[in-house]
Design a protein around this motif. Structure first.
Motif, PDB file in Angstrom:
ATOM      1  N   GLY A 119      36.489 143.697  29.077  1.00 42.85           N
ATOM      2  CA  GLY A 119      36.874 142.963  29.916  1.00 42.85           C
ATOM      3  C   GLY A 119      38.292 142.188  29.451  1.00 42.85           C
ATOM      4  N   ALA A 120      39.069 142.756  28.414  1.00 40.34           N
ATOM      5  CA  ALA A 120      40.328 142.102  28.124  1.00 40.34           C
ATOM      6  C   ALA A 120      41.335 142.962  28.640  1.00 40.34           C
ATOM      7  CB  ALA A 120      40.505 141.966  26.518  1.00 40.34           C
ATOM      8  N   MET A 121      42.573 142.499  28.874  1.00 40.97           N
ATOM      9  CA  MET A 121      43.672 143.290  29.289  1.00 40.97           C
ATOM     10  C   MET A 121      44.380 143.952  28.591  1.00 40.97           C
ATOM     11  SD  MET A 121      42.827 142.389  32.430  1.00 40.97           S
ATOM     12  CE  MET A 121      44.192 143.240  33.477  1.00 40.97           C
ATOM     13  N   LYS A 122      44.504 145.349  28.672  1.00 38.75           N
ATOM     14  CA  LYS A 122      45.359 146.115  27.539  1.00 38.75           C
ATOM     15  C   LYS A 122      46.717 146.458  28.356  1.00 38.75           C
ATOM     16  CE  LYS A 122      42.828 150.126  28.836  1.00 38.75           C
ATOM     17  NZ  LYS A 122      41.947 151.330  28.351  1.00 38.75           N
ATOM     18  N   GLU A 178      33.327 145.548  34.776  1.00 37.84           N
ATOM     19  CA  GLU A 178      34.572 145.531  34.297  1.00 37.84           C
ATOM     20  C   GLU A 178      35.760 145.258  35.409  1.00 37.84           C
ATOM     21  OE1 GLU A 178      35.479 149.340  32.490  1.00 37.84           O
ATOM     22  OE2 GLU A 178      34.214 148.864  30.684  1.00 37.84           O
ATOM     23  N   CYS A 179      35.702 145.713  36.477  1.00 38.04           N
ATOM     24  CA  CYS A 179      36.562 145.515  37.579  1.00 38.04           C
ATOM     25  C   CYS A 179      36.441 144.112  37.965  1.00 38.04           C
ATOM     26  CB  CYS A 179      36.255 146.403  38.912  1.00 38.04           C
ATOM     27  SG  CYS A 179      36.625 147.978  38.682  1.00 38.04           S
ATOM     28  N   TYR A 180      35.210 143.446  38.006  1.00 34.44           N
ATOM     29  CA  TYR A 180      35.097 141.993  38.255  1.00 34.44           C
ATOM     30  C   TYR A 180      35.868 141.115  37.153  1.00 34.44           C
ATOM     31  CZ  TYR A 180      31.792 142.580  42.155  1.00 34.44           C
ATOM     32  OH  TYR A 180      31.058 142.793  43.348  1.00 34.44           O
ATOM     33  N   VAL A 181      35.625 141.363  36.033  1.00 38.01           N
ATOM     34  CA  VAL A 181      36.322 140.591  34.924  1.00 38.01           C
ATOM     35  C   VAL A 181      37.876 140.939  35.042  1.00 38.01           C
ATOM     36  CG1 VAL A 181      36.675 140.703  32.352  1.00 38.01           C
ATOM     37  CG2 VAL A 181      34.454 140.824  33.350  1.00 38.01           C
ATOM     38  N   ALA A 182      38.263 142.065  35.528  1.00 36.34           N
ATOM     39  CA  ALA A 182      39.632 142.334  35.621  1.00 36.34           C
ATOM     40  C   ALA A 182      40.351 141.531  36.596  1.00 36.34           C
ATOM     41  CB  ALA A 182      39.864 143.885  35.911  1.00 36.34           C
ATOM     42  N   ALA A 183      39.425 141.632  37.843  1.00 33.30           N
ATOM     43  CA  ALA A 183      39.940 140.580  39.133  1.00 33.30           C
ATOM     44  C   ALA A 183      39.956 139.244  38.549  1.00 33.30           C
ATOM     45  CB  ALA A 183      39.069 140.797  40.027  1.00 33.30           C
ATOM     46  N   LEU A 184      38.907 138.723  37.789  1.00 37.14           N
ATOM     47  CA  LEU A 184      39.217 137.221  37.319  1.00 37.14           C
ATOM     48  C   LEU A 184      40.354 137.083  36.148  1.00 37.14           C
ATOM     49  CD1 LEU A 184      37.694 134.748  38.182  1.00 37.14           C
ATOM     50  CD2 LEU A 184      36.148 135.341  36.145  1.00 37.14           C
ATOM     51  N   GLN A 185      40.559 138.086  35.610  1.00 32.19           N
ATOM     52  CA  GLN A 185      41.875 137.875  34.727  1.00 32.19           C
ATOM     53  C   GLN A 185      43.197 137.922  35.422  1.00 32.19           C
ATOM     54  OE1 GLN A 185      41.813 137.130  31.342  1.00 32.19           O
ATOM     55  NE2 GLN A 185      39.817 137.668  30.412  1.00 32.19           N
ATOM     56  N   ALA A 186      43.216 138.600  36.531  1.00 32.77           N
ATOM     57  CA  ALA A 186      44.115 138.737  37.231  1.00 32.77           C
ATOM     58  C   ALA A 186      44.624 137.648  38.075  1.00 32.77           C
ATOM     59  CB  ALA A 186      44.302 140.018  38.152  1.00 32.77           C
ATOM     60  N   PRO A 188      42.688 133.899  37.962  1.00 31.31           N
ATOM     61  CA  PRO A 188      41.586 133.255  37.539  1.00 31.31           C
ATOM     62  C   PRO A 188      40.890 132.189  38.451  1.00 31.31           C
ATOM     63  CG  PRO A 188      43.150 133.082  36.029  1.00 31.31           C
ATOM     64  CD  PRO A 188      43.948 133.890  37.329  1.00 31.31           C
ATOM     65  N   LEU A 189      41.566 131.818  39.572  1.00 24.06           N
ATOM     66  CA  LEU A 189      40.870 131.077  40.495  1.00 24.06           C
ATOM     67  C   LEU A 189      40.148 131.869  41.436  1.00 24.06           C
ATOM     68  CD1 LEU A 189      44.094 128.631  41.472  1.00 24.06           C
ATOM     69  CD2 LEU A 189      42.277 128.235  39.812  1.00 24.06           C
ATOM     70  N   CYS A 190      40.057 133.081  41.328  1.00 27.03           N
ATOM     71  CA  CYS A 190      39.215 134.027  42.445  1.00 27.03           C
ATOM     72  C   CYS A 190      37.924 133.873  41.960  1.00 27.03           C
ATOM     73  CB  CYS A 190      39.564 135.395  42.204  1.00 27.03           C
ATOM     74  SG  CYS A 190      38.712 136.455  43.305  1.00 27.03           S
ATOM     75  N   HIS A 212      34.643 132.801  29.807  1.00 25.97           N
ATOM     76  CA  HIS A 212      35.084 131.482  30.293  1.00 25.97           C
ATOM     77  C   HIS A 212      36.161 130.800  29.415  1.00 25.97           C
ATOM     78  CE1 HIS A 212      34.778 126.906  30.627  1.00 25.97           C
ATOM     79  NE2 HIS A 212      34.824 127.302  31.988  1.00 25.97           N
ATOM     80  N   ASP A 213      36.023 131.158  28.133  1.00 26.90           N
ATOM     81  CA  ASP A 213      37.034 130.563  27.273  1.00 26.90           C
ATOM     82  C   ASP A 213      38.389 131.474  27.284  1.00 26.90           C
ATOM     83  OD1 ASP A 213      35.287 128.765  26.594  1.00 26.90           O
ATOM     84  OD2 ASP A 213      34.775 129.978  24.648  1.00 26.90           O
ATOM     85  N   SER A 214      38.346 132.634  27.771  1.00 25.77           N
ATOM     86  CA  SER A 214      39.634 133.582  27.708  1.00 25.77           C
ATOM     87  C   SER A 214      40.604 133.700  29.022  1.00 25.77           C
ATOM     88  CB  SER A 214      39.030 134.920  27.226  1.00 25.77           C
ATOM     89  OG  SER A 214      38.231 135.711  28.487  1.00 25.77           O
ATOM     90  N   LEU A 215      39.743 132.820  29.965  1.00 19.49           N
ATOM     91  CA  LEU A 215      40.492 133.070  31.276  1.00 19.49           C
ATOM     92  C   LEU A 215      41.948 132.188  31.132  1.00 19.49           C
ATOM     93  CD1 LEU A 215      38.067 131.770  33.863  1.00 19.49           C
ATOM     94  CD2 LEU A 215      38.780 134.253  33.469  1.00 19.49           C
TER      95      LEU A 215
END
Length: 705
Positions: A119-122, A178-186, A188-190, A212-215
């Motif tokens: 779920g992290a961004m590379k 993974e895609c849902y996590v990437a969307a939330l990382q892109a 955070p208000l989604c 939640h902690d990494s947003l």
């Protein structure tokens, strides 16, 4: 070109563009389609005009026309229009073509950071905007951008969201997560991404907390108050089953460089931080409080909150599943019937409505009808977790263990982040006498939810049945500590719901097996405080007291057990054993040890002796009420005599070992295996009281002979 520009100026094309948007905002979609088509023709396919016409097509479900329009003007190289084209293909179930558009090299965000497996961004190879513009001009793409919509944050979030939906529709839950996590990382208000992750149980409790902690809230929040607001709101959606909930505190941790970092503490939904205090009456916050109470088995308090929410918003989609579950727990079939019919009348296309109907039939015991409607709910929304769990429960309630296990396995496949299906699978294996597989699934469940007292309880029971009493005590004691921390500090058992009675009793059984009778009695008495009407608890207390040699107290406890449930076979056996042992070890009349025992040749002489001693009064207006060999005046002794006589009738077919001290202890041990199975109240009602034969009736029979 000059003539075209002059014509557009004469007809005021800008006014027509505003008119199209106005019709879209007011939901006049046919008018928007009609005038939008004319604007696109005048502007020769200007990207912004095509965009608004495509939006009108989507609102009127004309997905193929929308795709054709975008391809006609070769606008798939524009990010916003490429996304809309992929969305239209998704709507018509052409998943592969939609995914190809979203992952094509023409997509403007292909050079943005991509999500890794955790779920992290590379970082990936970056491209300059100049190269993108050159590529677009080379391929004959759009001639006018859409600045208000072509921002990278919105586009990347939308792209990842659509990819996640495609993967989820094709049963690829790993890629979807993974895609849902990437969307939330892109972005955070989604909230759409967070709702899908938590509502579909795609992440475990630990993964939810880490996400939640990494947003990166700093990219969309300007100050700490806004960050506090987002974190508090999101905390009501994550770790719903966790015992210790984190919260954002205003306390700050000073570092050597002068920077500060918020310290995470437990959430207190009843006393929110000052910066978000106005949210205390928000319906979502109240629903979150109700859900916490439901997982704590405080069903009455939970029902009060859900009813309060539904009084203000009768169709609150987040609150309705919790309210339905509370109605099931509280056996409110009439209220559930009315709610289910109301939902079906208003929202027949939603899975929640049919879930309510199925829950009603499950509550009244019509499991076949329940499965029919629950199956319809899962057909409408195949990742609706509560419907799958209830569908499996309908099989389990009929002891259809194979079909119940199959339904729980399906739920576990769809709800990879939830430990509940694994817990229920283990329980089915326990009921089918397969403790090895049961323990395997319980261990998986406890890895996902290490502090869930239900899972710890079941692990303790499995170890108890395997005669691993040390391990059973470890798990059960840990579950008790979690329950104490959940409902209050210390040993205040009065605030604990009665649903935890079996946990305390089972810990007492384990300690009794280990020879720790005093500790076992402590937990049995605490279980008695939670549920005073539990017959098996009195039986367990009587058993422990008898093993300690306190026979009179044990007999009294067993009498109480039989008075509550006269079909308690274990209690009847123990009562007979302890009374025989008491008769051998103690004199019936210790104050008259040398008194001669009268002998009678027949029953008439015996009754006559009792009359002379004044034990039986032969008067017309008197009648004997109990069968007792010694006349007593205390109400307690009379009740014990009645209970004893009931037990003698109910255990007439039980063979009792010879009356010796050793045999009594052995007989008590043989009853231990039956005792563990009696920690739950029986669903059947006890039989009616049998008629008792009084002494005067025996006298009349003797005299008539």
């Amino acid at each position: 070109m000059a003539d075209n520009a002059r014509i557009m100026e004469d007809i005021n094309i800008e006014k027509l563009r505003k008119l199209v948007r106005s019709y879209l905002e007011r939901h006049h979609y046919e008018a928007a389609v009609f005038w939008g088509d004319k604007v696109v023709t005048f502007s020769n396919g200007d990207p912004i005009d095509v965009y608004w016409l495509v939006q009108a097509y989507i609102h009127t479900s004309q997905y193929h026309r929308a795709c054709l329009l975008i391809n006609t003007y070769n606008l798939t190289l524009n990010g916003s229009l490429c996304y809309l084209a992929a969305l239209c293909l998704f709507k018509v179930l052409e998943y592969q073509d939609s995914l190809s558009l979203l992952e094509s090299a023409a997509w403007p965000s292909v050079c943005t950071p991509a999500p890794s497996s955790n779920g992290a961004m590379k970082d990936t190879e970056s491209c300059s905007s100049t190269q993108q513009k050159q590529q677009q001009k080379k391929d004959g793409g759009f001639t006018r951008p859409i600045p208000d919509l072509d921002d990278m944050i919105s586009l990347e979030c939308s792209r990842q969201m659509l990819r996640a939906k495609i993967y989820e529709a094709t049963d690829n839950s790993v890629q979807a997560t993974e895609c849902y996590v990437a969307a939330l990382q892109a972005d955070p208000l989604c909230y759409d991404a967070l709702k899908s992750l938590t509502g579909h149980y795609m992440l475990t409790m630990k993964e939810e907390k880490d996400l939640h902690d990494s947003l990166p809230l700093e990219i969309c929040c300007k100050n700490q108050s806004q960050i506090d607001l987002v974190r508090v709101c999101y905390e009501t959606k994550v770790n719903k089953c966790a015992i210790d909930q984190p919260n954002l505190s205003k306390q700050m941790n000073d570092k050597s460089d002068g920077s500060t970092k918020p310290i995470r503490t437990k959430v207190d939904l009843d006393a929110l931080p000052l910066t978000v205090a106005p949210l205390s009456n928000n319906l979502d916050i109240i629903t979150a409080r109700a859900e916490k109470l439901y997982y704590k088995c405080s069903f009455v308090s939970c029902f009060q909150l859900t009813r309060r929410v539904l009084e203000q918003d009768p169709y609150h989609t987040e609150c309705l599943p919790i309210h339905i579950a509370c109605l099931i727990e509280l056996k409110q079939s009439n209220a559930l019937f009315l709610l289910a019919h109301k939902l079906v009348d208003l929202y027949p296309e939603t899975a929640l409505s049919w879930f309510a109907v199925g829950s009603y039939y499950y509550l009244i015991g019509k499991n076949e009808h329940a499965r029919r409607y629950l199956s319809k709910a899962t057909t409408i929304d195949k990742v609706f977790g509560p419907a799958w769990i209830a569908f499996a429960h309908s099989f389990a309630s009929e002891n259809e263990h194979d079909q119940a296990s199959a339904a729980y396995f399906k739920a576990a496949q769809l709800m990879k982040g939830s430990h509940l299906p694994l817990l229920y699978i283990g329980m089915e294996y326990t009921l089918t006498n397969n403790p090895k597989f049961a323990e395997k699934f319980f261990q998986k469940a406890v890895m996902m939810a290490p502090d869930d007292p239900f899972v710890l309880h079941e692990l303790g029971v499995v170890n108890f049945n395997n005669e691993q009493y040390d391990a059973a005590r470890k798990y059960l004691s840990r579950a008790v500590l979690v329950v104490q921390r959940l409902y209050g500090e210390g040993n205040n058992y009065y605030s604990i719901p009665s649903q935890w009675t079996p946990l305390l009793n089972n810990l007492g059984h384990t300690l009794r097996k280990m020879g720790q009778y005093k500790e076992a009695l402590h937990y049995h008495y605490e279980a008695l405080r939670l549920l005073p009407s539990e017959a098996s608890t009195y039986t367990a207390i009587g058993f422990c007291l008898g093993l300690q040699g306190e026979l009179e107290e044990a007999i009294e406890a067993l009498h109480n057990s039989l008075s509550l449930h006269r079909d308690q076979t274990v209690a009847a056996t123990l009562l007979s054993t302890f009374m025989d042992q008491l008769a051998v070890t103690e004199q019936p009349f210790p104050e008259d040890e040398d008194a001669p025992i009268p002998e009678y040749s027949n029953l008439s002489e015996r009754i006559g002796g009792l009359r002379k001693e004044g034990i039986i009064i032969n008067s017309a207006g008197s009648s004997s009420s109990v069968l007792c060999s010694i006349a007593t005046n205390t109400e307690q002794q009379q009740q014990l005599a009645i209970s004893l006589d009931h037990a003698m009738h109910d255990t007439s077919d039980i063979d009792v070992a010879p009356v010796t001290t050793a045999s009594a202890s052995e007989s008590a041990d043989t009853s231990a295996d039956l005792l563990e199975s009696s920690s739950v109240l029986s669903a059947t009602s006890p039989p009616p009281n049998k008629s008792l034969l009084s002494i005067e009736d025996m006298v009349m029979d003797e005299e008539s002979d």
